[in-house]
Design a protein around this motif. Structure first.
Motif, PDB file in Angstrom:
ATOM      1  N   ASP A 247     -27.934 -10.351 -27.325  1.00 43.56           N
ATOM      2  CA  ASP A 247     -27.135 -10.748 -28.480  1.00 43.56           C
ATOM      3  C   ASP A 247     -26.558 -12.135 -28.252  1.00 43.56           C
ATOM      4  O   ASP A 247     -26.155 -12.476 -27.133  1.00 43.56           O
ATOM      5  CB  ASP A 247     -26.000  -9.745 -28.705  1.00 43.56           C
ATOM      6  CG  ASP A 247     -25.407  -9.826 -30.112  1.00 43.56           C
ATOM      7  OD1 ASP A 247     -25.638 -10.842 -30.788  1.00 43.56           O
ATOM      8  OD2 ASP A 247     -24.737  -8.862 -30.513  1.00 43.56           O
ATOM      9  N   MET A 248     -26.538 -12.924 -29.303  1.00 39.41           N
ATOM     10  CA  MET A 248     -25.969 -14.261 -29.215  1.00 39.41           C
ATOM     11  C   MET A 248     -24.440 -14.246 -29.267  1.00 39.41           C
ATOM     12  O   MET A 248     -23.782 -15.145 -28.759  1.00 39.41           O
ATOM     13  CB  MET A 248     -26.517 -15.129 -30.343  1.00 39.41           C
ATOM     14  CG  MET A 248     -26.020 -16.552 -30.319  1.00 39.41           C
ATOM     15  SD  MET A 248     -26.860 -17.573 -31.523  1.00 39.41           S
ATOM     16  CE  MET A 248     -28.489 -17.671 -30.799  1.00 39.41           C
ATOM     17  N   ILE A 259     -17.591 -14.440 -31.304  1.00 35.02           N
ATOM     18  CA  ILE A 259     -17.785 -15.834 -30.898  1.00 35.02           C
ATOM     19  C   ILE A 259     -19.147 -15.932 -30.224  1.00 35.02           C
ATOM     20  O   ILE A 259     -19.746 -14.930 -29.826  1.00 35.02           O
ATOM     21  CB  ILE A 259     -16.690 -16.328 -29.933  1.00 35.02           C
ATOM     22  CG1 ILE A 259     -16.674 -15.459 -28.660  1.00 35.02           C
ATOM     23  CG2 ILE A 259     -15.339 -16.381 -30.611  1.00 35.02           C
ATOM     24  CD1 ILE A 259     -15.781 -16.023 -27.562  1.00 35.02           C
ATOM     25  N   ILE A 260     -19.629 -17.166 -30.072  1.00 28.91           N
ATOM     26  CA  ILE A 260     -20.892 -17.389 -29.368  1.00 28.91           C
ATOM     27  C   ILE A 260     -20.692 -17.069 -27.889  1.00 28.91           C
ATOM     28  O   ILE A 260     -19.690 -17.452 -27.276  1.00 28.91           O
ATOM     29  CB  ILE A 260     -21.355 -18.853 -29.541  1.00 28.91           C
ATOM     30  CG1 ILE A 260     -21.636 -19.149 -31.015  1.00 28.91           C
ATOM     31  CG2 ILE A 260     -22.597 -19.128 -28.701  1.00 28.91           C
ATOM     32  CD1 ILE A 260     -21.879 -20.625 -31.300  1.00 28.91           C
ATOM     33  N   ASP A 261     -21.645 -16.363 -27.320  1.00 29.17           N
ATOM     34  CA  ASP A 261     -21.631 -16.051 -25.895  1.00 29.17           C
ATOM     35  C   ASP A 261     -21.579 -17.372 -25.111  1.00 29.17           C
ATOM     36  O   ASP A 261     -22.471 -18.211 -25.229  1.00 29.17           O
ATOM     37  CB  ASP A 261     -22.896 -15.263 -25.541  1.00 29.17           C
ATOM     38  CG  ASP A 261     -22.925 -14.779 -24.105  1.00 29.17           C
ATOM     39  OD1 ASP A 261     -22.210 -15.346 -23.255  1.00 29.17           O
ATOM     40  OD2 ASP A 261     -23.683 -13.832 -23.824  1.00 29.17           O
ATOM     41  N   THR A 262     -20.546 -17.551 -24.317  1.00 23.87           N
ATOM     42  CA  THR A 262     -20.351 -18.828 -23.612  1.00 23.87           C
ATOM     43  C   THR A 262     -21.395 -19.067 -22.525  1.00 23.87           C
ATOM     44  O   THR A 262     -21.509 -20.187 -22.020  1.00 23.87           O
ATOM     45  CB  THR A 262     -18.948 -18.898 -22.999  1.00 23.87           C
ATOM     46  OG1 THR A 262     -18.733 -17.742 -22.164  1.00 23.87           O
ATOM     47  CG2 THR A 262     -17.887 -18.965 -24.075  1.00 23.87           C
ATOM     48  N   LEU A 265     -23.755 -21.185 -24.753  1.00 18.21           N
ATOM     49  CA  LEU A 265     -23.250 -22.476 -25.213  1.00 18.21           C
ATOM     50  C   LEU A 265     -21.756 -22.542 -24.921  1.00 18.21           C
ATOM     51  O   LEU A 265     -20.999 -21.664 -25.329  1.00 18.21           O
ATOM     52  CB  LEU A 265     -23.498 -22.657 -26.717  1.00 18.21           C
ATOM     53  CG  LEU A 265     -23.048 -24.002 -27.290  1.00 18.21           C
ATOM     54  CD1 LEU A 265     -23.961 -25.128 -26.787  1.00 18.21           C
ATOM     55  CD2 LEU A 265     -23.048 -23.981 -28.829  1.00 18.21           C
ATOM     56  N   ASP A 266     -21.363 -23.606 -24.219  1.00 18.07           N
ATOM     57  CA  ASP A 266     -19.940 -23.829 -23.997  1.00 18.07           C
ATOM     58  C   ASP A 266     -19.661 -25.326 -23.990  1.00 18.07           C
ATOM     59  O   ASP A 266     -20.547 -26.131 -24.302  1.00 18.07           O
ATOM     60  CB  ASP A 266     -19.460 -23.164 -22.695  1.00 18.07           C
ATOM     61  CG  ASP A 266     -20.135 -23.723 -21.446  1.00 18.07           C
ATOM     62  OD1 ASP A 266     -20.727 -24.829 -21.527  1.00 18.07           O
ATOM     63  OD2 ASP A 266     -20.079 -23.069 -20.396  1.00 18.07           O
ATOM     64  N   SER A 267     -18.450 -25.703 -23.618  1.00 15.89           N
ATOM     65  CA  SER A 267     -18.023 -27.104 -23.715  1.00 15.89           C
ATOM     66  C   SER A 267     -18.731 -28.016 -22.724  1.00 15.89           C
ATOM     67  O   SER A 267     -18.643 -29.235 -22.832  1.00 15.89           O
ATOM     68  CB  SER A 267     -16.514 -27.199 -23.499  1.00 15.89           C
ATOM     69  OG  SER A 267     -16.161 -26.687 -22.218  1.00 15.89           O
ATOM     70  N   THR A 268     -19.423 -27.437 -21.744  1.00 11.84           N
ATOM     71  CA  THR A 268     -20.124 -28.267 -20.764  1.00 11.84           C
ATOM     72  C   THR A 268     -21.556 -28.616 -21.199  1.00 11.84           C
ATOM     73  O   THR A 268     -22.266 -29.309 -20.469  1.00 11.84           O
ATOM     74  CB  THR A 268     -20.194 -27.548 -19.407  1.00 11.84           C
ATOM     75  OG1 THR A 268     -21.010 -26.367 -19.532  1.00 11.84           O
ATOM     76  CG2 THR A 268     -18.795 -27.164 -18.929  1.00 11.84           C
ATOM     77  N   ALA A 269     -21.971 -28.138 -22.355  1.00 13.17           N
ATOM     78  CA  ALA A 269     -23.340 -28.397 -22.820  1.00 13.17           C
ATOM     79  C   ALA A 269     -23.605 -29.896 -22.921  1.00 13.17           C
ATOM     80  O   ALA A 269     -22.745 -30.671 -23.350  1.00 13.17           O
ATOM     81  CB  ALA A 269     -23.568 -27.729 -24.166  1.00 13.17           C
ATOM     82  N   VAL A 270     -24.798 -30.299 -22.513  1.00 22.52           N
ATOM     83  CA  VAL A 270     -25.216 -31.703 -22.585  1.00 22.52           C
ATOM     84  C   VAL A 270     -26.047 -31.891 -23.844  1.00 22.52           C
ATOM     85  O   VAL A 270     -27.036 -31.181 -24.060  1.00 22.52           O
ATOM     86  CB  VAL A 270     -26.024 -32.100 -21.342  1.00 22.52           C
ATOM     87  CG1 VAL A 270     -26.512 -33.545 -21.461  1.00 22.52           C
ATOM     88  CG2 VAL A 270     -25.183 -31.922 -20.077  1.00 22.52           C
ATOM     89  N   TRP A 271     -25.653 -32.848 -24.670  1.00 24.83           N
ATOM     90  CA  TRP A 271     -26.324 -33.106 -25.938  1.00 24.83           C
ATOM     91  C   TRP A 271     -27.041 -34.448 -25.893  1.00 24.83           C
ATOM     92  O   TRP A 271     -26.574 -35.389 -25.271  1.00 24.83           O
ATOM     93  CB  TRP A 271     -25.311 -33.112 -27.087  1.00 24.83           C
ATOM     94  CG  TRP A 271     -24.583 -31.822 -27.254  1.00 24.83           C
ATOM     95  CD1 TRP A 271     -23.443 -31.430 -26.609  1.00 24.83           C
ATOM     96  CD2 TRP A 271     -24.951 -30.742 -28.118  1.00 24.83           C
ATOM     97  NE1 TRP A 271     -23.070 -30.174 -27.018  1.00 24.83           N
ATOM     98  CE2 TRP A 271     -23.979 -29.722 -27.948  1.00 24.83           C
ATOM     99  CE3 TRP A 271     -25.995 -30.533 -29.017  1.00 24.83           C
ATOM    100  CZ2 TRP A 271     -24.028 -28.519 -28.654  1.00 24.83           C
ATOM    101  CZ3 TRP A 271     -26.045 -29.337 -29.711  1.00 24.83           C
ATOM    102  CH2 TRP A 271     -25.078 -28.346 -29.530  1.00 24.83           C
ATOM    103  N   LYS A 272     -28.178 -34.513 -26.571  1.00 24.88           N
ATOM    104  CA  LYS A 272     -28.889 -35.777 -26.728  1.00 24.88           C
ATOM    105  C   LYS A 272     -29.362 -35.891 -28.165  1.00 24.88           C
ATOM    106  O   LYS A 272     -29.578 -34.877 -28.843  1.00 24.88           O
ATOM    107  CB  LYS A 272     -30.077 -35.864 -25.765  1.00 24.88           C
ATOM    108  CG  LYS A 272     -31.176 -34.861 -26.031  1.00 24.88           C
ATOM    109  CD  LYS A 272     -32.340 -35.043 -25.065  1.00 24.88           C
ATOM    110  CE  LYS A 272     -33.473 -34.052 -25.345  1.00 24.88           C
ATOM    111  NZ  LYS A 272     -34.609 -34.221 -24.412  1.00 24.88           N
TER     112      LYS A 272
END
Length: 395
Positions: A247-248, A259-262, A265-272
Motif C-alpha cells: 500500500d502506498m 498519508i504517503i508511506d514515508t 517518499l519523504d523530505s530527503t527525496a532527491v528531485w531532478k
C-alpha cells in the motif's frame, strides 16, 4: 580586347572551372537497389525454428512449428532509404521488421502488422510503429502511430517503407498512398541492423539505401506543440521497487486519515527536472529503461501551479500503468490502466490523454501537484492537460 575586359573574361572562366570542379557539392550517395533473398546466405536465424524454403517459386522463410521466427540480416547496416518485402499471413501474432538495431539489440525502431482473425480494412490497429528502448516495445505509449490497411490472407502482401533520418511512410499493398505516416521517430538509434519476426512467410526483400523519395529529414509536426494547456515541466525522483500488494498510504488519526508511506517518499527525496517530449509525453522508459520482468517500479513527479483565486479545473490524464494524484499533499485521485483487464482505459490500455479526467481544487497562490506512477508492463509514461488555464500560471 582591352586589358580590363581580358581580366574579366579570365576571371569568369576561372570561376566557371571552380564551380564545375568544386561547386557540385558532395557526390550523390548511391541509391542502388540491393536484393536480399530469404536464404541462409543473407539471413542468420536467431530463433531455432527457422525454415528456409521455396514458396510460390521464390526463396522464402517461415516457421517450422507455428511459433514466431526471428532472423537477422547479415553484414548490413541500415540508416535511411527504402525497404520492401512481401509477407503472407500464416498464424496469429505481430509479424514485423525491426530496423536500426543497435549492437546489443536492445534499442531499435519497429513496424509490425497485427493478425488476429479476418483482416478488416477499417481496423485502426492493423499496423503500428513503435520505438524499442532497452528491450521494451513502446506500443502502449504510441497510440498515434497505428493505422488501417487492406491486408490479404493466403496471398502476398507487399510492404514498402520509406525511411528518412526522422520520418517514415509505410505503404501496404497500395503503393500510391501511404497507409501509415510517422512524423518523428521516437527511438534512440540512427542506424543499425535489420531483423524480421513473426509466424508468417517472408520473401522478396530489397533495400535501396538513401532512397527517401523527398521525405523530409527533419521531424514533422507535433500536434501538441501549439497547445499551452499541456503540463510539460516536472520534477522527478529515481524509481523504487513497489511490489504488488504493497500500500502506498499509511493510516493516521487526523483528517484525512492517511498519508504517503514515508519509506516511499519523504523530505530527503532527491528531485531532478524532466520535460515532456513529443506529443507532450513524459517517457519514463526512455529515462529509466526497462522494468525488470516480474517486478513493479514507482516514481514520483511533481509540478507547481499558481492560481489567482480558489477554483476548480478539469485535468485530463494519460498514464501507464498505475497512478496516485495528490494536491497540496492531500490524496485526490487514484486509478489503474492494466492492459487486458476489464478496467483497462480506452483505447485498450494505451497511454493517451483520454485515459481519465477529474477536477483539481486549486487554492489561491501556489499549488503542488504530486503524482505517484507505477510500471510493470511495457511502456512507462504520463501525459497531462488542463482543460482551462484561466487564472493559472505554470512553466
Amino acid at each position: 580586347m582591352d586589358n580590363s575586359l581580358q581580366k574579366l573574361f579570365v576571371g569568369l572562366v576561372a570561376l566557371l572551372i571552380f564551380n564545375i570542379t568544386y561547386g557540385q557539392g558532395a557526390p550523390k550517395k548511391s541509391m542502388k537497389t540491393l536484393q536480399f533473398p530469404l536464404t541462409e546466405k543473407y539471413w542468420a536465424p536467431v530463433s531455432d525454428n527457422v525454415e528456409f524454403i521455396t514458396h510460390k517459386t521464390v526463396k522464402a522463410v517461415r516457421s517450422s512449428n507455428d511459433r514466431p521466427i526471428n532472423i537477422m540480416l547479415k553484414d548490413f547496416e541500415f540508416a535511411v532509404g527504402t525497404i520492401e518485402f512481401d509477407v503472407e499471413l500464416k498464424g496469429q501474432g505481430f509479424p514485423g521488421i525491426n530496423f536500426r538495431i543497435d549492437k546489443d539489440t536492445l534499442n531499435s525502431e519497429i513496424f509490425y502488422l497485427r493478425h488476429f482473425g479476418k483482416p478488416d480494412p477499417l481496423r485502426r490497429t492493423a499496423m503500428q510503429y513503435a520505438a524499442v528502448l532497452d528491450g521494451v516495445n513502446l506500443w502502449d505509449l504510441t497510440d498515434d502511430y497505428q493505422a488501417a490497411a487492406t491486408i490479404f490472407e493466403d496471398q502476398w502482401n507487399h510492404v514498402k517503407m520509406v525511411i528518412s533520418e526522422n520520418q517514415m511512410e509505410v505503404f501496404v499493398n497500395n503503393m500510391q498512398e501511404p497507409a501509415l505516416l510517422v512524423p518523428a521517430f521516437e527511438g534512440v538509434t540512427k542506424s543499425g541492423r535489420i531483423s524480421l519476426s513473426g509466424n508468417v512467410i517472408y520473401a522478396n526483400m530489397t533495400i535501396t539505401p538513401n532512397a527517401t523519395e523527398e521525405l523530409p529529414s527533419t521531424a514533422g509536426y507535433d500536434p501538441t506543440y501549439n497547445d499551452p494547456n499541456y503540463l510539460r515541466n516536472w520534477q522527478i525522483t529515481e524509481p523504487v521497487d513497489f511490489p504488488f500488494g504493497r500500500d502506498m498510504m499509511k493510516q493516521i488519526f487526523v483528517s484525512p486519515g492517511v498519508i504517503i508511506d514515508t519509506t516511499l517518499l519523504d523530505s530527503t527525496a532527491v528531485w531532478k527536472p524532466i520535460k515532456a517530449g513529443r506529443r507532450a509525453m513524459v517517457n519514463l522508459t526512455k529515462e529509466f529503461g526497462a522494468t525488470e520482468r516480474g517486478s513493479r517500479k514507482l516514481v514520483w513527479l511533481k509540478t507547481t501551479i499558481s492560481s489567482d483565486k480558489i477554483q476548480e479545473k478539469q485535468l485530463k490524464l494519460g498514464f501507464s500503468d498505475g497512478v496516485w494524484v495528490f494536491i497540496n499533499g492531500q490524496p485526490l485521485h487514484q486509478d489503474k490502466n492494466y492492459y487486458g483487464s476489464p478496467g483497462m482505459k480506452e483505447p485498450r490500455g494505451r497511454c493517451t490523454i483520454d485515459n481519465t479526467s477529474f477536477k483539481i481544487p486549486f487554492r489561491e497562490g501556489e499549488n503542488e501537484i504530486l503524482i505517484g506512477l507505477t510500471n510493470y508492463f511495457f511502456g512507462w509514461g504520463i501525459i497531462a492537460r488542463l482543460q482551462n488555464t484561466s487564472g493559472l500560471k505554470y512553466d
